[in-house]
Write a protein that holds these residues in place. Structure first.
Motif: not given
Length: 295
Positions: A82-102
């Motif tokens: 999508r970044a290539q098609k739009s000519g914009l800089a690439a960025h990951h579209l969905v942020p991550l959530i990591f639950i560190d249980t320890l």
């Protein structure tokens, strides 16, 4: 790692009239039968693309199991295209959530950092309330809580941190790593579900088998947990994960092998019932500690 706002869904039909996020979510929930009819047999990339286009405040909750790693790779590919098609800089579209249980394996913690860096994916890490180390957790709750009261343990290290993450980040939808082939409660999954809190859960790889996922990982050089090379198929906390005894056993047979009938850690159980039960036990434990201190 710096955070990014999830991908915009302003072009979605659910937001076509400028509807706010709550209204969009309600419209999506009302339309779930049609959505699932459309997506039940779709390729994971199609489910992911539909979700990115239509679900507001979308995140990926992951413990970096094999399915989560494939989802991360597929989202990265969609983001780049999508970044290539739009000519914009690439960025990951969905942020991550990591639950560190320890109590994750060191290999899991290493993979979390390595994968987030590899895909340049923003990652939000949450730990049990008021604790960031095993020592702090056990000073507060005692050693081996998972043996003494497994439900309370699951609530403290997984369910509460996840709910806190969703509230702090205003999460309205998440990608999960659940698949039908994992069996038990997961055998009847739909592509898009909504839980009792109103959170939309997307199961993009619901129709893939372990073999399908494993093949994708190998063919696309996806970063994965090196414990899989030792024979593990599903990796959770170190104390609840073991090597499957039978090579032909189900992929989650190595999880909670000493807990007959247990198939889920709590994240996909009824949140409100789980919360009431856990908080009752925690209050009782606190009263008991006070009584002991006065004795």
């Amino acid at each position: 790692m710096a955070s990014l706002v999830p991908a915009s869904t302003s072009s979605s039909k659910y937001a076509a009239d400028g509807a706010d996020i709550d209204t969009q979510v309600q419209r999506i929930i009302a339309d779930l039968p049609n959505i699932n009819k459309q997506l039940q047999d779709a390729h994971p990339s199609e489910i992911l693309a539909w979700s990115i286009d239509n679900l507001p405040n979308l995140y990926q909750t992951t413990a970096f199991g094999l399915t989560g790693c494939v989802t991360l790779d597929l989202v990265s590919r969609i983001s780049s295209e999508r970044a290539q098609k739009s000519g914009l800089a690439a960025h990951h579209l969905v942020p991550l959530i990591f639950i560190d249980t320890l109590y994750h394996f060191p290999q899991t913690l290493d993979l979390a950092q390595r994968a987030a860096k590899h895909y340049n994916a923003p990652m939000h890490v949450f730990t049990p309330t008021g604790t960031s180390t095993v020592q702090e957790f056990e000073d507060r709750w005692g050693p081996q809580l998972w043996q003494r009261d497994e439900d309370t343990y699951d609530y403290l290290v997984k369910v509460e941190p996840a709910r806190r993450a969703y509230q702090e980040l205003n999460v309205r939808a998440v990608f999960t790593g659940r698949r039908r082939s994992q069996g038990a409660d997961r055998a009847a999954l739909s592509a898009i579900e909504v839980d009792e809190t109103g959170l939309i859960k997307v199961n993009p790889l619901l129709n893939w088998s372990f073999a399908d996922v494993d093949k994708y990982v190998k063919e696309n050089a996806v970063p994965y947990n090196e414990l899989l090379d030792l024979g593990y198929k599903s990796v959770g906390d170190w104390h609840s994960t073991s090597l499957p005894v039978d090579k032909e056993a189900g992929e989650r047979d190595g999880r909670w092998s000493d807990k007959a009938g247990k198939t889920e850690c709590g994240l996909h159980r009824d949140y409100f019932k789980f919360k009431v039960l856990a908080e009752k036990k925690l209050r009782e434990a606190e009263l008991s500690r006070r009584d002991d201190a006065r004795a």
